[in-house]
Design a protein around this motif. Structure first.
Motif, PDB file in Angstrom:
ATOM      1  N   LYS A   1      49.676  35.474  64.852  1.00 21.63           N
ATOM      2  CA  LYS A   1      49.597  34.213  64.294  1.00 21.63           C
ATOM      3  C   LYS A   1      48.871  34.171  63.097  1.00 21.63           C
ATOM      4  O   LYS A   1      48.269  33.024  63.011  1.00 21.63           O
ATOM      5  CB  LYS A   1      49.829  33.044  65.123  1.00 21.63           C
ATOM      6  N   ILE A   2      48.577  35.156  62.316  1.00 24.62           N
ATOM      7  CA  ILE A   2      47.624  35.282  61.349  1.00 24.62           C
ATOM      8  C   ILE A   2      48.289  35.420  59.994  1.00 24.62           C
ATOM      9  O   ILE A   2      49.039  35.917  59.864  1.00 24.62           O
ATOM     10  CB  ILE A   2      46.534  36.603  61.363  1.00 24.62           C
ATOM     11  N   SER A   3      48.015  34.310  59.274  1.00 31.88           N
ATOM     12  CA  SER A   3      48.892  34.379  57.711  1.00 31.88           C
ATOM     13  C   SER A   3      48.443  35.282  57.042  1.00 31.88           C
ATOM     14  O   SER A   3      47.023  35.578  56.926  1.00 31.88           O
ATOM     15  CB  SER A   3      48.777  32.821  57.345  1.00 31.88           C
ATOM     16  N   TYR A   4      48.955  35.854  55.843  1.00 36.50           N
ATOM     17  CA  TYR A   4      48.562  36.813  54.909  1.00 36.50           C
ATOM     18  C   TYR A   4      49.575  36.755  53.703  1.00 36.50           C
ATOM     19  O   TYR A   4      50.667  36.017  53.900  1.00 36.50           O
ATOM     20  CB  TYR A   4      48.434  38.275  55.558  1.00 36.50           C
ATOM     21  N   ILE A   5      49.027  37.012  52.629  1.00 38.64           N
ATOM     22  CA  ILE A   5      49.845  36.918  51.368  1.00 38.64           C
ATOM     23  C   ILE A   5      50.159  38.633  51.075  1.00 38.64           C
ATOM     24  O   ILE A   5      49.012  39.198  51.101  1.00 38.64           O
ATOM     25  CB  ILE A   5      48.986  36.216  50.183  1.00 38.64           C
ATOM     26  N   LYS A   6      51.251  38.801  50.473  1.00 33.83           N
ATOM     27  CA  LYS A   6      51.450  40.332  50.093  1.00 33.83           C
ATOM     28  C   LYS A   6      51.316  40.251  48.436  1.00 33.83           C
ATOM     29  O   LYS A   6      51.918  39.404  47.727  1.00 33.83           O
ATOM     30  CB  LYS A   6      52.765  40.680  50.548  1.00 33.83           C
ATOM     31  N   ASN A   7      50.765  41.393  47.804  1.00 31.40           N
ATOM     32  CA  ASN A   7      50.774  41.890  46.550  1.00 31.40           C
ATOM     33  C   ASN A   7      50.455  40.577  45.733  1.00 31.40           C
ATOM     34  O   ASN A   7      51.200  40.496  44.689  1.00 31.40           O
ATOM     35  CB  ASN A   7      51.994  42.649  46.286  1.00 31.40           C
ATOM     36  N   LEU A   8      49.263  39.749  45.956  1.00 37.70           N
ATOM     37  CA  LEU A   8      49.309  38.677  45.071  1.00 37.70           C
ATOM     38  C   LEU A   8      48.530  39.314  43.832  1.00 37.70           C
ATOM     39  O   LEU A   8      47.582  40.182  43.787  1.00 37.70           O
ATOM     40  CB  LEU A   8      48.096  37.807  45.578  1.00 37.70           C
ATOM     41  N   PRO A   9      49.020  38.925  42.543  1.00 38.10           N
ATOM     42  CA  PRO A   9      48.164  39.432  41.439  1.00 38.10           C
ATOM     43  C   PRO A   9      46.700  39.537  41.530  1.00 38.10           C
ATOM     44  O   PRO A   9      45.847  38.443  42.018  1.00 38.10           O
ATOM     45  CB  PRO A   9      48.805  38.410  40.286  1.00 38.10           C
ATOM     46  N   PHE A  10      45.890  40.525  41.044  1.00 39.59           N
ATOM     47  CA  PHE A  10      44.452  40.424  41.187  1.00 39.59           C
ATOM     48  C   PHE A  10      43.787  39.068  40.549  1.00 39.59           C
ATOM     49  O   PHE A  10      42.831  38.880  41.077  1.00 39.59           O
ATOM     50  CB  PHE A  10      43.918  41.717  40.615  1.00 39.59           C
ATOM     51  N   SER A  11      44.323  38.883  39.381  1.00 42.29           N
ATOM     52  CA  SER A  11      43.787  37.641  38.862  1.00 42.29           C
ATOM     53  C   SER A  11      43.868  36.208  39.487  1.00 42.29           C
ATOM     54  O   SER A  11      43.131  35.480  39.341  1.00 42.29           O
ATOM     55  CB  SER A  11      44.546  37.592  37.466  1.00 42.29           C
ATOM     56  N   LYS A  12      44.725  36.452  40.555  1.00 40.45           N
ATOM     57  CA  LYS A  12      44.540  35.006  41.469  1.00 40.45           C
ATOM     58  C   LYS A  12      43.899  35.163  42.858  1.00 40.45           C
ATOM     59  O   LYS A  12      43.808  34.224  43.517  1.00 40.45           O
ATOM     60  CB  LYS A  12      46.067  34.752  41.735  1.00 40.45           C
ATOM     61  N   ILE A  13      43.097  36.219  42.882  1.00 38.81           N
ATOM     62  CA  ILE A  13      42.047  36.435  44.189  1.00 38.81           C
ATOM     63  C   ILE A  13      41.059  35.535  43.897  1.00 38.81           C
ATOM     64  O   ILE A  13      40.361  35.484  42.914  1.00 38.81           O
ATOM     65  CB  ILE A  13      41.451  37.872  44.118  1.00 38.81           C
ATOM     66  N   LYS A  14      40.719  34.839  45.025  1.00 39.41           N
ATOM     67  CA  LYS A  14      39.731  33.737  44.900  1.00 39.41           C
ATOM     68  C   LYS A  14      38.357  34.512  45.706  1.00 39.41           C
ATOM     69  O   LYS A  14      38.387  35.386  46.234  1.00 39.41           O
ATOM     70  CB  LYS A  14      40.020  32.479  45.726  1.00 39.41           C
ATOM     71  N   GLU A  15      37.136  33.908  45.387  1.00 44.36           N
ATOM     72  CA  GLU A  15      36.248  34.490  45.876  1.00 44.36           C
ATOM     73  C   GLU A  15      35.884  34.622  47.509  1.00 44.36           C
ATOM     74  O   GLU A  15      35.403  35.676  47.877  1.00 44.36           O
ATOM     75  CB  GLU A  15      34.781  33.532  45.488  1.00 44.36           C
ATOM     76  N   GLU A  16      36.512  33.832  48.232  1.00 42.76           N
ATOM     77  CA  GLU A  16      36.442  33.783  49.689  1.00 42.76           C
ATOM     78  C   GLU A  16      37.617  34.889  50.251  1.00 42.76           C
ATOM     79  O   GLU A  16      37.716  35.075  51.512  1.00 42.76           O
ATOM     80  CB  GLU A  16      36.376  32.597  50.275  1.00 42.76           C
TER      81      GLU A  16
END
Length: 326
Positions: free
Chosen positions: A55-70
């Motif tokens: 039950k661990i959420s994740y995102i697949k292949n998010l554009p690098f520009s949308k990565i946040k600091e944490e």
């Protein structure tokens, strides 16, 4: 876990092979024909299954520009291009498919903020740690989907499955290893079925395993070995050729001057079956293997449940992420 978990898996782009634009035709043909999922893609799919299991959420292949600091980053894709354009400070848990050997990308830890480079088993992690530095490579075995790879209780098992995955010297190994083994099975009047790596679909493989009392596994070495572990999950004991050394013909080009210990069954114990180094040992152990199967002495599925389930794989990945991000 603070921040989002983002997982990247991308395949290399097809290039024109015979004429301009044929990559589009080949891509279309590949889409419509029956295809098998590669081992590297299976690693990605099973990691996603494992995280869902916990039950661990994740995102697949998010554009690098949308990565946040944490955000926490896992990169499992195929080839160097997966990281192309990455310009964030977020540490990366990378591995498995970005290269075949460390000498192909000596500067990866300087080029990108890697926390670790994953490997599936001890013998492959030892190679990477020798090149990149002690403890730079963490061991993470992909989980086996024990919900799918589960035999029916009513299955009528009768055959030994001979599974062939010769990686090098295929003609020589067929003549000097496979054929003598088949001859010995005939001499002992043991029924068997023969399949080769890459010649079947997952559904076909599962059906064959359902009818198998055991499996003879012929491969020089495996970083993990999903096929034999799927057989173990189906409660099919393994009799494995484990000759003991890494035989990749590129090893000298990569600068490996000394023999490198390796295994075809990196996850294995006495409950899983038997192993042999040569034909003499195969011949001496075959009767014991067959007798132990008949008497139910092996418990291969229990080994997978204890060591290589989706849940165990997710727990190990979480441990690696905690070590990487603190």
């Amino acid at each position: 876990m603070k921040g989002r978990l983002i997982i990247y898996f991308k395949k290399p782009h097809l290039k024109d092979r015979w004429f301009w634009g044929d990559r589009y035709l080949r891509s279309l043909l590949h889409f419509f024909r029956k295809k098998n999922i590669s081992s590297l893609e299976r690693v990605f799919i099973n990691l996603c299954k494992a995280l869902k299991e916990k039950k661990i959420s994740y995102i697949k292949n998010l554009p690098f520009s949308k990565i946040k600091e944490e955000d926490k980053i896992i990169v499992l894709g195929i080839g160097k291009n997966v990281l192309k354009g990455y310009n964030k400070k977020n540490k990366i848990v990378a591995g498995i498919g970005l290269m075949t050997h460390p000498n192909e990308w000596r500067t990866i830890f300087e080029d990108y903020p890697l926390a670790t480079y994953l490997q599936h088993s001890t013998w492959t992690a030892t190679i990477y740690n020798r090149w990149y530095g002690e403890n730079t490579s963490k061991i993470w075995p992909v989980g086996i989907d024990t919900y799918y790879w589960k035999a029916e209780e009513t299955a009528a098992r009768k055959d030994i499955l001979v599974y062939v995955k010769f990686l090098w010297d295929k003609e020589k190994n067929t003549t000097e290893i496979l054929q003598p083994i088949l001859n010995l099975l005939d001499d002992h009047q043991i029924d068997y079925k023969l399949i080769a790596y890459g010649s079947y679909t997952i559904k076909e493989y599962k059906k064959i395993l359902t009818n198998s009392i055991g499996m003879i596994f012929l491969c020089e070495h495996e970083s993990q070995g999903l096929a034999y572990q799927e057989a173990l999950a189906m409660d099919v004991p393994i009799f494995a050729w484990d000759q003991g050394f890494w035989l990749d013909t590129n090893r000298f080009t990569w600068g490996e001057k000394n023999p490198v210990p390796a295994s075809s069954i990196p996850y294995f114990d006495a409950t899983c079956g038997e192993k042999f180094k040569d034909l003499e040992e195969f011949n001496s152990k075959l009767p014991r293997f067959i007798e132990s199967i008949k008497k139910g002495r092996y418990e291969p599925r229990n080994y997978i449940l204890k060591n290589l389930s989706l849940e165990k794989s997710a727990e190990r990945m979480l441990m690696i992420l905690n070590e990487a991000y603190g």
